[in-house]
Design a protein around this motif. Structure first.
Motif, PDB file in Angstrom:
ATOM      1  N   ALA A   1       0.834  -1.207   0.000  1.00 37.30           N
ATOM      2  CA  ALA A   1       0.000   0.000   0.000  1.00 37.30           C
ATOM      3  C   ALA A   1       0.862   1.247   0.000  1.00 37.30           C
ATOM      4  O   ALA A   1       0.545   2.243  -0.663  1.00 37.30           O
ATOM      5  CB  ALA A   1      -0.912  -0.022   1.217  1.00 37.30           C
ATOM      6  N   LEU A   2       1.972   1.216   0.753  1.00 34.63           N
ATOM      7  CA  LEU A   2       2.868   2.367   0.784  1.00 34.63           C
ATOM      8  C   LEU A   2       3.472   2.626  -0.589  1.00 34.63           C
ATOM      9  O   LEU A   2       3.582   3.778  -1.033  1.00 34.63           O
ATOM     10  CB  LEU A   2       3.958   2.131   1.823  1.00 34.63           C
ATOM     11  N   ALA A   3       3.854   1.555  -1.275  1.00 38.70           N
ATOM     12  CA  ALA A   3       4.413   1.711  -2.619  1.00 38.70           C
ATOM     13  C   ALA A   3       3.367   2.292  -3.568  1.00 38.70           C
ATOM     14  O   ALA A   3       3.683   3.148  -4.415  1.00 38.70           O
ATOM     15  CB  ALA A   3       4.911   0.368  -3.132  1.00 38.70           C
ATOM     16  N   ALA A   4       2.102   1.848  -3.437  1.00 37.29           N
ATOM     17  CA  ALA A   4       1.039   2.384  -4.294  1.00 37.29           C
ATOM     18  C   ALA A   4       0.817   3.869  -4.013  1.00 37.29           C
ATOM     19  O   ALA A   4       0.636   4.672  -4.934  1.00 37.29           O
ATOM     20  CB  ALA A   4      -0.251   1.596  -4.074  1.00 37.29           C
ATOM     21  N   LEU A   5       0.850   4.241  -2.713  1.00 37.55           N
ATOM     22  CA  LEU A   5       0.681   5.654  -2.362  1.00 37.55           C
ATOM     23  C   LEU A   5       1.833   6.496  -2.891  1.00 37.55           C
ATOM     24  O   LEU A   5       1.627   7.610  -3.395  1.00 37.55           O
ATOM     25  CB  LEU A   5       0.570   5.796  -0.844  1.00 37.55           C
ATOM     26  N   LEU A   6       3.050   5.948  -2.770  1.00 36.29           N
ATOM     27  CA  LEU A   6       4.205   6.683  -3.295  1.00 36.29           C
ATOM     28  C   LEU A   6       4.113   6.829  -4.803  1.00 36.29           C
ATOM     29  O   LEU A   6       4.462   7.885  -5.361  1.00 36.29           O
ATOM     30  CB  LEU A   6       5.497   5.963  -2.898  1.00 36.29           C
ATOM     31  N   LEU A   7       3.657   5.775  -5.482  1.00 32.20           N
ATOM     32  CA  LEU A   7       3.501   5.858  -6.929  1.00 32.20           C
ATOM     33  C   LEU A   7       2.452   6.901  -7.301  1.00 32.20           C
ATOM     34  O   LEU A   7       2.660   7.720  -8.208  1.00 32.20           O
ATOM     35  CB  LEU A   7       3.110   4.488  -7.479  1.00 32.20           C
ATOM     36  N   LEU A   8       1.324   6.897  -6.571  1.00 31.88           N
ATOM     37  CA  LEU A   8       0.281   7.884  -6.837  1.00 31.88           C
ATOM     38  C   LEU A   8       0.788   9.290  -6.562  1.00 31.88           C
ATOM     39  O   LEU A   8       0.527  10.231  -7.339  1.00 31.88           O
ATOM     40  CB  LEU A   8      -0.944   7.572  -5.978  1.00 31.88           C
ATOM     41  N   ALA A   9       1.508   9.457  -5.456  1.00 29.28           N
ATOM     42  CA  ALA A   9       2.063  10.765  -5.140  1.00 29.28           C
ATOM     43  C   ALA A   9       3.040  11.223  -6.218  1.00 29.28           C
ATOM     44  O   ALA A   9       3.072  12.406  -6.596  1.00 29.28           O
ATOM     45  CB  ALA A   9       2.749  10.727  -3.780  1.00 29.28           C
ATOM     46  N   GLY A  10       3.831  10.283  -6.738  1.00 29.38           N
ATOM     47  CA  GLY A  10       4.763  10.624  -7.808  1.00 29.38           C
ATOM     48  C   GLY A  10       4.047  11.070  -9.065  1.00 29.38           C
ATOM     49  O   GLY A  10       4.471  12.019  -9.735  1.00 29.38           O
TER      50      GLY A  10
END
Length: 373
Positions: free
Chosen positions: A319-328
């Motif tokens: 989930a953290l990786a998905a959030l970081l990807l979305l933030a990027g």
């Protein structure tokens, strides 16, 4: 009830974990589980095969195991039967050996050269060797003399037979025998202790998905009887909510089901739980291990279980990786829009600048010039 009788070599593996085949070279020794042959047809030519089983005595008939109930300071007599399934006479060495359980959960008998320190030191044999004719059997009596100051509870040793063969310059010792459980009369203490509990949670694809949880710890039989460990686990998240999970499965490095410990044993154990709801940030485990007395009447009152707790930080990496990807992605879109806005502003400013420059350099038209003049 487990059959602790062990038979000769070849065929399928024995169900008994206690007895080992020792292959000794010039520079060391290697332990491997014994091979087993079913009694009956004569072994192939050149194959040395024999078996060991409890004898029919006053202690019992057709016994799957050897169990003796002895008072401190008294003796007990029993016997085993050694059968030769080979085509030649077979000479075997006889001796008792202490039995201990390793960290991986596999019990093993001590070497012949090791001085007995436990129950094996209580055993006397009429002879140190036995010779059995082809297809015949021999009864080997033994006596267990329990010291007056022996601690009550379970004491275990292996009564072993050994055959030595020289193969290509290597001395090969093959050992077969049976385990003898001695219960010394007196108060029993079925007690377990848990040490070094560690908790690890598997990765989950999303906060809504389930995951597996693994508990690793050292289990110690701090009592005086042989017990089986029966584990239960309670898992809670940071807010104290029960996150559920499947019934736990307890294993060791050598055994996929169940954990049995002799008094004084220390075994590294793994308990696994599946289908655990993904907790938020923190997971706390409460491990309860109840000792169950093996093959004996349970004591009264019930034994007190061992309890240990430990926690672990649960980082939802997926989930953290998905959030970081979305933030990027959002940052990239915003950055692109800002660059486009700055570019449009620069273009508008340049157009305005050029318009002002053109107006300033244009020649003025004459004013008031008469026609034809």
């Amino acid at each position: 009830m487990t059959d602790n009788t062990v038979r000769g070599t070849g065929g399928r593996r024995s169900p008994v974990p206690y007895l080992m085949l020792l292959v000794a070279g010039l520079v060391g020794a290697l332990w491997t589980p014994p091979a087993v042959a079913e009694p009956g047809p004569e072994a192939p030519d050149g194959t040395v095969t024999w078996g060991v089983r409890p004898a029919e005595t006053a202690e019992g008939v057709e016994r799957p195991t050897l169990r003796l109930e002895v008072e401190p300071g008294s003796t007990a007599d029993d016997a085993v039967v050694v059968s030769n399934y080979s085509a030649e006479p077979l000479g075997l060495a006889l001796y008792p050996a202490d039995v201990r359980t390793g960290q991986d959960g596999t019990p093993a008998a001590a070497l012949a050269a090791d001085e007995p320190e436990g129950a094996a030191a209580w055993v006397t044999l009429d002879a140190a060797t036995v010779t059995v004719d082809p297809g015949a059997s021999a009864t080997v009596p033994f006596r267990v003399a329990v010291p007056a100051d022996a601690e009550p509870g379970d004491h275990t040793f292996a009564l072993l037979t050994a055959w030595k063969d020289d193969q290509g310059g290597l001395s090969v010792d093959r050992r077969l025998g049976t385990v003898v459980d001695v219960r010394v009369a007196g108060p029993v203490r079925p007690t377990l202790a848990v040490e070094d509990l560690q908790v690890r949670a598997d990765e989950a694809l999303s906060p809504a998905s389930t995951r597996g949880v693994t508990l690793r710890y050292t289990l110690v039989n701090s009592g005086n009887v042989r017990v089986r460990a029966q584990a239960s686990v309670e898992l809670r998240d940071l807010l104290g909510r029960d996150v559920g999970g499947s019934p736990p499965t307890t294993t060791t490095a050598a055994h996929e089901e169940g954990v049995e410990l002799l008094p004084g044993d220390r075994v590294r154990v793994t308990t696994s739980i599946e289908d655990v709801a993904a907790p938020a940030l923190h997971l706390r485990a409460r491990l309860t291990v109840a000792p169950v007395v093996v093959d004996r009447e349970p004591p009264s009152p019930d034994p007190v279980p061992a309890i240990a707790t430990a926690g672990t930080v649960v980082v939802p990496w997926a989930a953290l990786a998905a959030l970081l990807l979305l933030a990027g992605v959002l940052w990239a879109v915003r950055r692109r829009r800002r660059r486009a806005a700055r570019w449009e502003a620069r273009i508008a400013a340049e157009v305005e600048r050029r318009a002002r420059l053109g107006a300033a350099t244009r020649e003025p038209e004459p004013v008031g010039t008469p026609p034809g003049g």
